[in-house]
Write a protein that holds these residues in place. Sequence first.
Motif, PDB file in Angstrom:
ATOM      1  N   SER A  58       0.834  -1.203   0.000  1.00 45.61           N
ATOM      2  CA  SER A  58       0.000   0.000   0.000  1.00 45.61           C
ATOM      3  C   SER A  58       0.872   1.258   0.000  1.00 45.61           C
ATOM      4  CB  SER A  58      -0.922  -0.009   1.218  1.00 45.61           C
ATOM      5  OG  SER A  58      -1.677   1.175   1.266  1.00 45.61           O
ATOM      6  N   PHE A  59       1.955   1.232   0.781  1.00 40.77           N
ATOM      7  CA  PHE A  59       2.883   2.363   0.816  1.00 40.77           C
ATOM      8  C   PHE A  59       3.448   2.640  -0.574  1.00 40.77           C
ATOM      9  CE2 PHE A  59       6.967   4.417   1.210  1.00 40.77           C
ATOM     10  CZ  PHE A  59       6.764   5.379   2.183  1.00 40.77           C
ATOM     11  N   ILE A  60       3.894   1.579  -1.238  1.00 43.38           N
ATOM     12  CA  ILE A  60       4.472   1.752  -2.581  1.00 43.38           C
ATOM     13  C   ILE A  60       3.420   2.257  -3.563  1.00 43.38           C
ATOM     14  CG2 ILE A  60       5.466   0.502  -4.548  1.00 43.38           C
ATOM     15  CD1 ILE A  60       7.007  -1.194  -2.422  1.00 43.38           C
ATOM     16  N   GLN A  61       2.233   1.715  -3.496  1.00 48.10           N
ATOM     17  CA  GLN A  61       1.175   2.098  -4.431  1.00 48.10           C
ATOM     18  C   GLN A  61       0.656   3.518  -4.185  1.00 48.10           C
ATOM     19  OE1 GLN A  61      -2.121  -0.623  -4.580  1.00 48.10           O
ATOM     20  NE2 GLN A  61      -3.338   0.709  -5.868  1.00 48.10           N
ATOM     21  N   ASN A  62       0.465   3.897  -2.921  1.00 47.87           N
ATOM     22  CA  ASN A  62      -0.222   5.157  -2.621  1.00 47.87           C
ATOM     23  C   ASN A  62       0.661   6.288  -2.114  1.00 47.87           C
ATOM     24  OD1 ASN A  62      -2.771   3.941  -3.193  1.00 47.87           O
ATOM     25  ND2 ASN A  62      -2.710   2.995  -1.170  1.00 47.87           N
ATOM     26  N   ASP A  63       1.786   5.963  -1.522  1.00 45.87           N
ATOM     27  CA  ASP A  63       2.564   6.990  -0.836  1.00 45.87           C
ATOM     28  C   ASP A  63       3.978   7.207  -1.376  1.00 45.87           C
ATOM     29  OD1 ASP A  63       0.551   7.536   1.257  1.00 45.87           O
ATOM     30  OD2 ASP A  63       0.953   5.454   1.812  1.00 45.87           O
ATOM     31  N   TYR A  64       4.565   6.199  -1.932  1.00 41.38           N
ATOM     32  CA  TYR A  64       5.965   6.270  -2.367  1.00 41.38           C
ATOM     33  C   TYR A  64       6.226   7.470  -3.277  1.00 41.38           C
ATOM     34  CZ  TYR A  64      10.424   4.848  -4.418  1.00 41.38           C
ATOM     35  OH  TYR A  64      11.730   4.809  -4.844  1.00 41.38           O
ATOM     36  N   ASP A  65       5.456   7.605  -4.352  1.00 43.53           N
ATOM     37  CA  ASP A  65       5.705   8.679  -5.325  1.00 43.53           C
ATOM     38  C   ASP A  65       5.422  10.061  -4.748  1.00 43.53           C
ATOM     39  OD1 ASP A  65       6.563   6.980  -7.391  1.00 43.53           O
ATOM     40  OD2 ASP A  65       4.496   6.579  -7.990  1.00 43.53           O
ATOM     41  N   VAL A  66       4.456  10.150  -3.845  1.00 44.43           N
ATOM     42  CA  VAL A  66       4.150  11.425  -3.207  1.00 44.43           C
ATOM     43  C   VAL A  66       5.267  11.791  -2.238  1.00 44.43           C
ATOM     44  CG1 VAL A  66       2.544  12.618  -1.660  1.00 44.43           C
ATOM     45  CG2 VAL A  66       1.659  11.084  -3.415  1.00 44.43           C
ATOM     46  N   PHE A  67       5.675  10.830  -1.453  1.00 44.40           N
ATOM     47  CA  PHE A  67       6.656  11.064  -0.405  1.00 44.40           C
ATOM     48  C   PHE A  67       8.074  11.210  -0.976  1.00 44.40           C
ATOM     49  CE2 PHE A  67       8.933  10.058   3.544  1.00 44.40           C
ATOM     50  CZ  PHE A  67       8.213  10.828   4.433  1.00 44.40           C
ATOM     51  N   PHE A  68       8.488  10.267  -1.775  1.00 37.88           N
ATOM     52  CA  PHE A  68       9.857  10.233  -2.288  1.00 37.88           C
ATOM     53  C   PHE A  68       9.941  10.812  -3.703  1.00 37.88           C
ATOM     54  CE2 PHE A  68      10.089   6.702   0.890  1.00 37.88           C
ATOM     55  CZ  PHE A  68      10.952   7.344   1.763  1.00 37.88           C
ATOM     56  N   ASN A  69       9.449  12.018  -3.872  1.00 36.78           N
ATOM     57  CA  ASN A  69       9.562  12.681  -5.169  1.00 36.78           C
ATOM     58  C   ASN A  69      11.026  13.080  -5.393  1.00 36.78           C
ATOM     59  OD1 ASN A  69       9.999  15.574  -4.289  1.00 36.78           O
ATOM     60  ND2 ASN A  69       8.055  15.133  -3.258  1.00 36.78           N
ATOM     61  N   PRO A  70      11.425  13.319  -6.648  1.00 37.16           N
ATOM     62  CA  PRO A  70      12.840  13.605  -6.943  1.00 37.16           C
ATOM     63  C   PRO A  70      13.422  14.781  -6.150  1.00 37.16           C
ATOM     64  CG  PRO A  70      11.662  13.136  -8.963  1.00 37.16           C
ATOM     65  CD  PRO A  70      10.627  13.203  -7.867  1.00 37.16           C
ATOM     66  N   LYS A  71      12.646  15.822  -5.944  1.00 36.58           N
ATOM     67  CA  LYS A  71      13.148  16.985  -5.196  1.00 36.58           C
ATOM     68  C   LYS A  71      13.468  16.593  -3.748  1.00 36.58           C
ATOM     69  CE  LYS A  71      11.974  21.736  -3.975  1.00 36.58           C
ATOM     70  NZ  LYS A  71      11.001  22.806  -4.036  1.00 36.58           N
ATOM     71  N   PHE A  72      12.576  15.821  -3.119  1.00 36.40           N
ATOM     72  CA  PHE A  72      12.791  15.393  -1.739  1.00 36.40           C
ATOM     73  C   PHE A  72      13.982  14.446  -1.645  1.00 36.40           C
ATOM     74  CE2 PHE A  72      11.676  12.712   1.999  1.00 36.40           C
ATOM     75  CZ  PHE A  72      11.784  13.699   2.966  1.00 36.40           C
ATOM     76  N   VAL A  73      14.120  13.533  -2.587  1.00 37.76           N
ATOM     77  CA  VAL A  73      15.244  12.589  -2.579  1.00 37.76           C
ATOM     78  C   VAL A  73      16.561  13.362  -2.692  1.00 37.76           C
ATOM     79  CG1 VAL A  73      16.362  10.692  -3.827  1.00 37.76           C
ATOM     80  CG2 VAL A  73      13.886  10.652  -3.443  1.00 37.76           C
ATOM     81  N   GLN A  74      16.598  14.373  -3.547  1.00 41.30           N
ATOM     82  CA  GLN A  74      17.804  15.197  -3.681  1.00 41.30           C
ATOM     83  C   GLN A  74      18.115  15.906  -2.366  1.00 41.30           C
ATOM     84  OE1 GLN A  74      19.630  14.890  -6.408  1.00 41.30           O
ATOM     85  NE2 GLN A  74      21.203  16.165  -5.499  1.00 41.30           N
ATOM     86  N   GLY A 134      13.341  21.813  10.755  1.00 42.36           N
ATOM     87  CA  GLY A 134      12.689  20.514  10.825  1.00 42.36           C
ATOM     88  C   GLY A 134      13.569  19.422  10.268  1.00 42.36           C
ATOM     89  N   GLN A 135      13.288  18.222  10.682  1.00 33.43           N
ATOM     90  CA  GLN A 135      14.008  17.055  10.200  1.00 33.43           C
ATOM     91  C   GLN A 135      13.016  15.971   9.812  1.00 33.43           C
ATOM     92  OE1 GLN A 135      16.475  16.121  13.671  1.00 33.43           O
ATOM     93  NE2 GLN A 135      18.260  16.783  12.506  1.00 33.43           N
ATOM     94  N   HIS A 136      13.477  15.119   8.935  1.00 36.26           N
ATOM     95  CA  HIS A 136      12.776  13.870   8.664  1.00 36.26           C
ATOM     96  C   HIS A 136      13.618  12.763   9.292  1.00 36.26           C
ATOM     97  CE1 HIS A 136      10.198  15.963   5.829  1.00 36.26           C
ATOM     98  NE2 HIS A 136       9.468  14.866   5.759  1.00 36.26           N
ATOM     99  N   SER A 137      12.938  11.833   9.896  1.00 35.16           N
ATOM    100  CA  SER A 137      13.591  10.707  10.539  1.00 35.16           C
ATOM    101  C   SER A 137      13.227   9.435   9.768  1.00 35.16           C
ATOM    102  CB  SER A 137      13.103  10.606  11.984  1.00 35.16           C
ATOM    103  OG  SER A 137      13.510   9.396  12.562  1.00 35.16           O
ATOM    104  N   PHE A 138      14.218   8.593   9.572  1.00 32.07           N
ATOM    105  CA  PHE A 138      14.019   7.308   8.901  1.00 32.07           C
ATOM    106  C   PHE A 138      14.632   6.238   9.796  1.00 32.07           C
ATOM    107  CE2 PHE A 138      14.298  10.656   5.830  1.00 32.07           C
ATOM    108  CZ  PHE A 138      13.210  10.428   5.008  1.00 32.07           C
ATOM    109  N   SER A 139      13.846   5.229  10.125  1.00 27.70           N
ATOM    110  CA  SER A 139      14.338   4.182  11.012  1.00 27.70           C
ATOM    111  C   SER A 139      14.393   2.845  10.289  1.00 27.70           C
ATOM    112  CB  SER A 139      13.434   4.062  12.246  1.00 27.70           C
ATOM    113  OG  SER A 139      13.486   5.246  12.992  1.00 27.70           O
ATOM    114  N   PHE A 140      15.440   2.125  10.607  1.00 27.41           N
ATOM    115  CA  PHE A 140      15.664   0.796  10.068  1.00 27.41           C
ATOM    116  C   PHE A 140      15.759  -0.157  11.256  1.00 27.41           C
ATOM    117  CE2 PHE A 140      17.100   3.840   7.066  1.00 27.41           C
ATOM    118  CZ  PHE A 140      16.864   3.307   5.813  1.00 27.41           C
ATOM    119  N   THR A 141      15.167  -1.322  11.126  1.00 27.99           N
ATOM    120  CA  THR A 141      15.156  -2.321  12.189  1.00 27.99           C
ATOM    121  C   THR A 141      15.856  -3.571  11.679  1.00 27.99           C
ATOM    122  OG1 THR A 141      13.033  -1.445  12.960  1.00 27.99           O
ATOM    123  CG2 THR A 141      13.661  -3.639  13.741  1.00 27.99           C
ATOM    124  N   LYS A 142      16.664  -4.173  12.521  1.00 28.00           N
ATOM    125  CA  LYS A 142      17.349  -5.409  12.128  1.00 28.00           C
ATOM    126  C   LYS A 142      16.361  -6.566  12.271  1.00 28.00           C
ATOM    127  CE  LYS A 142      21.811  -7.001  11.630  1.00 28.00           C
ATOM    128  NZ  LYS A 142      23.197  -6.737  11.947  1.00 28.00           N
TER     129      LYS A 142
END
Length: 171
Positions: A97-113, A149-157
């Motif tokens: 669902s994240f990939i289908q509905n949110d990925y492109d909105v959230f991770f747009n090229p400007k934000f990734v840069q 402001g910051q964005h936080s990204f968490s990874f879990t082992k």
Amino acid sequence: MKLRLLLYTLLIVFCFSCKHEKKQVAEELPSQWITFLNHLETNDKVAFKKASGQTIYCYDCLENTPAEMEKMNLMRDTDSLWYDKIYENLVYIPIDSFIQNDYDVFFNPKFVQLLKENETLFRYNEESGIKRLHIYVTTTPPTAFFEGGQHSFSFTKINDEWKFTETSTIP
């Protein structure tokens, strides 16, 4: 005039040292984050999915569009259990669902840069036997009138692999 030239020279040296310091920090960033950014930059959703957990904790995903914002406002106005429903259930977005509905909105090229270029900090922690890596990227610089402001990204082992499991904003 000499004082102005001296101040200008000091400013250039300071700016160079700041850029150099940021580069050193970037070189020390965990490989998981570098790989994750590469998946985003190449828009490789298959690799992104493989590098992610089964769900992504993402409050921002609940209000990506005006329709979603309206739905959330209605729930807050009409459901006495709205808080529990949001934070115990709705914020956990299934990866498909994240990939289908949110990925492109959230991770747009400007934000990734922005994620690639801006100041990035990280920390590891372990709590109750769960290992996590937290990445913090300053996405809105502070000003005289705003703390930034910051964005936080968490990874879990999970099963000896680091998986992307959460994104949030600070503040």
